[in-house]
Design a protein around this motif. Structure first.
Motif, short mmCIF file in Angstrom:
data_model
loop_
_atom_site.label_atom_id
_atom_site.label_comp_id
_atom_site.label_asym_id
_atom_site.label_seq_id
_atom_site.Cartn_x
_atom_site.Cartn_y
_atom_site.Cartn_z
N TRP A 19 8.99 88.41 2.38
CA TRP A 19 7.92 88.51 3.37
C TRP A 19 6.85 89.42 2.81
CZ3 TRP A 19 9.95 87.68 8.79
CH2 TRP A 19 8.93 87.69 9.75
N MET B 278 -8.72 88.30 11.10
CA MET B 278 -7.67 88.40 10.07
C MET B 278 -7.22 87.02 9.60
SD MET B 278 -5.46 91.64 11.31
CE MET B 278 -4.53 92.18 9.89
N ARG C 192 4.07 80.64 12.94
CA ARG C 192 5.28 81.04 13.67
C ARG C 192 4.94 81.02 15.16
NH1 ARG C 192 9.08 86.48 13.20
NH2 ARG C 192 7.12 87.63 13.35
N LEU D 281 3.42 91.61 4.23
CA LEU D 281 2.69 92.01 5.45
C LEU D 281 1.21 92.25 5.18
CD1 LEU D 281 5.31 94.58 6.78
CD2 LEU D 281 4.75 92.38 7.84
N THR D 282 0.87 92.55 3.93
CA THR D 282 -0.53 92.85 3.59
C THR D 282 -0.93 92.03 2.36
OG1 THR D 282 0.05 94.58 2.02
CG2 THR D 282 -0.21 95.27 4.30
N PRO D 283 -2.24 91.85 2.15
CA PRO D 283 -2.67 91.12 0.94
C PRO D 283 -2.16 91.80 -0.33
CG PRO D 283 -4.50 91.33 2.49
CD PRO D 283 -3.38 92.16 3.04
N ARG E 255 2.87 100.88 1.79
CA ARG E 255 2.18 101.47 0.62
C ARG E 255 3.18 101.82 -0.50
NH1 ARG E 255 -2.02 99.56 3.12
NH2 ARG E 255 -2.52 100.61 5.05
N ALA F 61 3.68 89.60 15.39
CA ALA F 61 2.46 90.23 14.85
C ALA F 61 1.32 90.20 15.86
CB ALA F 61 2.03 89.54 13.56
N ASP G 31 0.88 84.14 12.60
CA ASP G 31 2.06 84.60 13.35
C ASP G 31 1.74 84.82 14.81
OD1 ASP G 31 4.39 85.59 14.26
OD2 ASP G 31 4.42 87.39 12.99
N ALA H 206 -7.55 85.74 5.69
CA ALA H 206 -6.34 85.29 4.98
C ALA H 206 -6.49 83.85 4.50
CB ALA H 206 -5.12 85.43 5.88
N PHE I 211 3.67 85.13 3.99
CA PHE I 211 2.67 86.12 4.42
C PHE I 211 2.28 85.86 5.86
CE2 PHE I 211 -2.08 87.27 4.06
CZ PHE I 211 -1.86 88.60 4.35
N THR I 212 2.60 86.84 6.74
CA THR I 212 2.25 86.67 8.15
C THR I 212 0.91 87.34 8.45
OG1 THR I 212 3.68 88.59 8.54
CG2 THR I 212 4.54 86.45 9.19
N SER I 213 0.13 86.69 9.31
CA SER I 213 -1.13 87.27 9.78
C SER I 213 -1.18 87.16 11.30
CB SER I 213 -2.34 86.49 9.24
OG SER I 213 -2.37 86.54 7.84
N PRO I 214 -1.59 88.24 11.98
CA PRO I 214 -1.76 88.15 13.43
C PRO I 214 -2.76 87.03 13.77
CG PRO I 214 -1.99 90.43 12.65
CD PRO I 214 -1.94 89.56 11.44
C1 LIG Z 1 0.22 96.40 8.95
C2 LIG Z 1 -1.28 96.21 9.08
C3 LIG Z 1 -1.75 96.58 10.48
C4 LIG Z 1 -1.97 97.09 8.02
O1 LIG Z 1 -3.35 96.83 8.04
P1 LIG Z 1 -4.31 97.60 7.02
O2 LIG Z 1 -3.97 99.05 7.01
O3 LIG Z 1 -5.71 97.19 7.32
O4 LIG Z 1 -3.83 96.96 5.59
P2 LIG Z 1 -4.64 96.88 4.22
O5 LIG Z 1 -5.47 98.11 4.06
O6 LIG Z 1 -3.67 96.57 3.15
O7 LIG Z 1 -5.58 95.63 4.47
C5 LIG Z 1 -6.63 95.26 3.59
C6 LIG Z 1 -7.45 94.16 4.28
O8 LIG Z 1 -6.63 93.03 4.51
C7 LIG Z 1 -6.57 92.70 5.90
N1 LIG Z 1 -5.19 92.41 6.22
C8 LIG Z 1 -4.14 93.26 6.19
N2 LIG Z 1 -3.01 92.63 6.53
C9 LIG Z 1 -3.34 91.34 6.77
C10 LIG Z 1 -2.60 90.23 7.18
N3 LIG Z 1 -1.28 90.31 7.36
N4 LIG Z 1 -3.25 89.05 7.35
C11 LIG Z 1 -4.57 88.97 7.15
N5 LIG Z 1 -5.35 90.02 6.77
C12 LIG Z 1 -4.72 91.19 6.58
C13 LIG Z 1 -7.02 93.96 6.61
O9 LIG Z 1 -7.58 93.62 7.88
C14 LIG Z 1 -8.01 94.54 5.64
O10 LIG Z 1 -9.23 93.81 5.80
P3 LIG Z 1 -10.65 94.56 5.68
O11 LIG Z 1 -10.71 95.07 4.27
O12 LIG Z 1 -11.63 93.47 5.98
O13 LIG Z 1 -10.62 95.67 6.70
C15 LIG Z 1 -1.66 94.73 8.79
O14 LIG Z 1 -1.39 94.51 7.43
C16 LIG Z 1 -0.93 93.71 9.62
O15 LIG Z 1 -1.24 93.51 10.79
N6 LIG Z 1 0.01 92.96 8.99
C17 LIG Z 1 0.77 91.90 9.62
C18 LIG Z 1 1.86 92.47 10.49
C19 LIG Z 1 2.86 91.41 10.78
O16 LIG Z 1 2.78 90.29 10.31
N7 LIG Z 1 3.87 91.74 11.59
C20 LIG Z 1 4.90 90.84 11.93
C21 LIG Z 1 6.06 91.05 11.05
S1 LIG Z 1 7.56 91.10 11.94
#
Ligand SMILES: CC(C)(COP(=O)(O)OP(=O)(O)OC[C@H]1O[C@@H](n2cnc3c(N)ncnc32)[C@H](O)[C@@H]1OP(=O)(O)O)[C@@H](O)C(=O)NCCC(=O)NCCS
Length: 437
Positions: free
Chosen positions: A261, A34, A88, A263-265, A240, A57, A53, A38, A19-22
Motif C-alpha cells: 500500500w 487530491m 474502494r 499513502l503518499t506520492p 516519512r 480515507a 478510496d 493523483a 495507492f489510495t487517495s481520499p
Molecule cells: C496522510 C496524508 C494526509 C499526508 O498528506 P501530506 O502531508 O500532504 O503528504 P505529502 O506532503 O507527501 O503530499 C505531497 C502532495 O501530494 C498530495 N497527496 C498526498 N497524499 C495523497 C494521496 N494519497 N492521493 C493524492 N494526493 C496525495 C498532497 O495533497 C500534496 O499535494 P500538494 O503538494 O498539492 O499540497 C495524505 O497523504 C493522505 O490523505 N493519504 C491517504 C490516506 C489514506 O489513503 N488513508 C486510508 C488508508 S487506510
C-alpha cells in the motif's frame, strides 16, 4: 475442461503499488483536488493500481460527494492514466446497511452514462468476512454488471483482509472460485489491512504500536499463490520513514509479497522502485554488527567500517570481530570471510547468469557451476574470494522472479520505459526483456 484455480484471470502478474487517495476532502474550492492530482501522475510516480478510496480515507459525511468526484475525475483522466483504477467502496460483513450503500456507490460509479466505467478495472471491498461474505460481494458486483449491461466478471474484485474470518477464507478460495454458482474468478488482489486486523484479533502491545503480523503476510502470500492472485501488504503509516518502508518491503518480498500500500506520492516512488533489481551488484560483509555494504575501488571491494579489523602476523593473519581475536592462515581467513560476505546481484548479473544457463541448457547440460569471485580489502590488506554455486532448472526458475517482475512492468507500464533505461541502460533493458522468450 477443468480450469486450474491458479490460472490468472487478469493482466498484471505483479502489482508493486496500491495507492489510495481520499475521494472528497473539505477544501472550500475543490473537494476532488487530491483525486485530480493523483490521476495525473506518470512514470515512477504513478502507481500500478490507483484506489480512489471512498472508505476509510474519506470522511463518512463526504462519501456521496466522493462518488460524484470519482465519476468526474475518472471520466476526464481515466483514459490516459497509466495504471489500473480500482475504487474502494464501503462494505461490512456485519452490517447490511453498509453493504447496501456500497452497492449504491458501485452502481453510480459504474453507470455507463456517467462515462467512468470504461476506465474502471474493478472495485476494492473492505471488511470482508468468511467466504460466504466474499460471495455476497461478488454477487453485488454481478448485479452492478447486469444493471448496466456489462459483461459478467468484467469488473474485478479485490478484498482487504482485515479480520480473522477473512484470513481463514483465503484457504477456501481455491475450492470456491470457479464453481458455477459464483463469479469469484473475478478476484484480483488480496490486500492486508493490519490496523483493523489488530482490532479484530484484540491484539495488544505495551507501546500501542501495531504488531508486525508476519503470519498474516505469509498467509496472504500463500493464499494468493494458491488461488492465482496478487498479494499486497497494508499501509505503512509512518509516512516519512523511508528506511522503515524499504525494510518492510524487503521482508515482504522474501515472503513472495511484492506489492504494498502507498499513502503518499513519495511512498509510490519508493514502492515502484524497491522490487526492481539494483543497476549494479555489490558485496555485503557481516562485520558482527550489521551487513555492511562494501565500496568498489579499482576492482577491489573495500570495507570502511571499524567493527572488524584485520592485520598480518607472520605467515598468517589476525582477525578481530565479534569481540574475538582469531589467528588464521590465508585459507582459513578466506573461508571465514566467505561465510561473512554475500553478493547482491545487479540486473546485469542476473541477465548474465540466466543467459549463461540458457546457453548451457541449449548445449544439453542440466546443471552448471556458476563462479562468483571478488577481491576484498580490509585495513589495506587484499583477500581473494571465490565461490561456486550450482545452477539447475529450479535455480533458474527461482532466480527468474525479478526478471518476470521487470518484464511485467515493461509490458504494462510504457510510461516507465525512460526511467528503466536511465536506471539500467538500453542494452541491459533489451536483454532483460528478451530473456526466456
Ligand atoms: C496522510 C496524508 C494526509 C499526508 O498528506 P501530506 O502531508 O500532504 O503528504 P505529502 O506532503 O507527501 O503530499 C505531497 C502532495 O501530494 C498530495 N497527496 C498526498 N497524499 C495523497 C494521496 N494519497 N492521493 C493524492 N494526493 C496525495 C498532497 O495533497 C500534496 O499535494 P500538494 O503538494 O498539492 O499540497 C495524505 O497523504 C493522505 O490523505 N493519504 C491517504 C490516506 C489514506 O489513503 N488513508 C486510508 C488508508 S487506510
Amino acid at each position: 475442461m477443468t480450469t486450474d484455480p491458479t490460472d490468472r484471470h487478469y493482466d498484471r502478474e505483479f502489482v508493486r503499488t496500491f495507492f489510495t487517495s481520499p475521494t472528497a476532502v473539505e477544501d472550500g474550492e475543490d473537494s476532488a483536488k487530491m483525486l485530480r492530482s493523483a490521476a495525473q501522475l506518470r512514470g515512477m510516480e504513478a502507481p500500478d493500481v490507483w484506489v480512489p478510496d471512498n472508505e476509510d480515507a474519506t470522511a463518512p459525511s463526504m462519501r456521496d460527494q466522493g462518488v460524484e468526484n470519482v465519476v468526474e475525475v475518472v471520466s476526464e483522466h481515466g483514459a490516459d492514466f497509466p495504471g489500473e483504477i480500482h475504487p474502494r467502496v464501503v462494505w461490512h460483513r456485519d452490517d447490511p446497511a453498509t453493504r447496501y450503500r456500497g452497492l449504491q456507490h458501485m452502481l453510480a460509479m459504474a453507470d455507463p452514462e456517467a462515462g467512468a466505467v470504461d476506465h474502471l478495472d474493478g472495485f476494492v471491498i473492505p471488511e470482508v468476512g468468511d467466504i460466504d461474505d466474499w460471495k455476497k460481494a461478488d454477487e453485488v458486483l454481478t448485479m452492478v454488471e447486469t444493471e448496466h449491461g456489462l459483461d459478467e466478471g468484467s469488473l474485478s474484485m479485490s478484498v482487504i483482509v482485515e479480520s480473522g474470518e477473512a484470513e481463514l477464507a483465503m484457504g477456501d478460495l481455491r475450492q470456491e472460485a470457479g464453481r458455477p454458482s459464483n463469479n469469484l474468478e473475478r478476484m484480483f488482489l488480496l490486500v492486508d489491512g493490519e490496523v483493523d486486523y489488530t482490532k479484530d484479533m484484540r491484539a495488544m502491545t505495551p507501546t500501542g504500536e501495531l504488531p508486525e503480523w508476519p503470519e498474516l503476510r505469509h498467509n496472504t502470500s500463500r493464499g494468493a499463490s494458491a488461488a492465482g492472485l496478487v498479494a499486497v501488504d497494508g499501509p505503512f503509516d509512518d509516512i516519512r520513514d523511508v528506511e522503515g518502508y524499504r525494510d518492510r518491503m524487503t521482508e515482504n518480498r522474501a515472503m513472495g509479497m511484492t506489492g504494498i500500500w502507498s499513502l503518499t506520492p513519495g511512498q509510490v516512488v519508493e514502492a515502484n522502485t524497491a522490487p526492481l533489481p539494483p543497476a549494479s551488484g555489490y558485496w555485503l560483509l557481516d562485520d558482527g554488527t550489521s551487513e555492511t555494504e562494501l565500496r568498489e575501488s579499482d576492482g577491489r571491494w573495500v570495507y570502511d567500517g571499524d567493527a572488524l579489523a584485520l592485520e598480518q602476523s607472520g605467515d598468517g593473519y589476525v582477525l578481530r570481530v565479534d569481540g574475538r581475536e582469531q589467528e588464521l592462515s590465508g585459507d582459513d581467513l578466506r573461508e571465514e570471510l566467505l561465510g561473512r560476505a554475500a553478493y547482491v546481484p545487479g540486473m546485469d548479473d542476473i541477465v548474465d547468469s540466466m543467459e549463461e544457463f540458457e546457453a548451457a541448457k541449449e548445449a544439453g547440460k542440466g546443471a552448471i557451476a556458476m563462479t562468483r569471485a571478488a577481491t576484498l580489502e580490509i585495513d589495506g590488506l587484499a583477500v581473494d574470494l571465490e565461490a561456486d554455486r550450482m545452477w539447475d532448472e529450479a535455480t533458474y526458475q527461482a532466480a527468474k522472479t525479478p526478471i518476470d517482475l521487470f518484464q511485467d512492468v515493461y509490458e504494462h507500464r510504457p510510461d516507465q520505459h525512460d526511467a528503466l533505461a536511465d536506471r539500467y541502460g538500453g542494452e541491459v533493458v533489451e536483454r532483460a526483456t528478451d530473456l526466456g522468450t
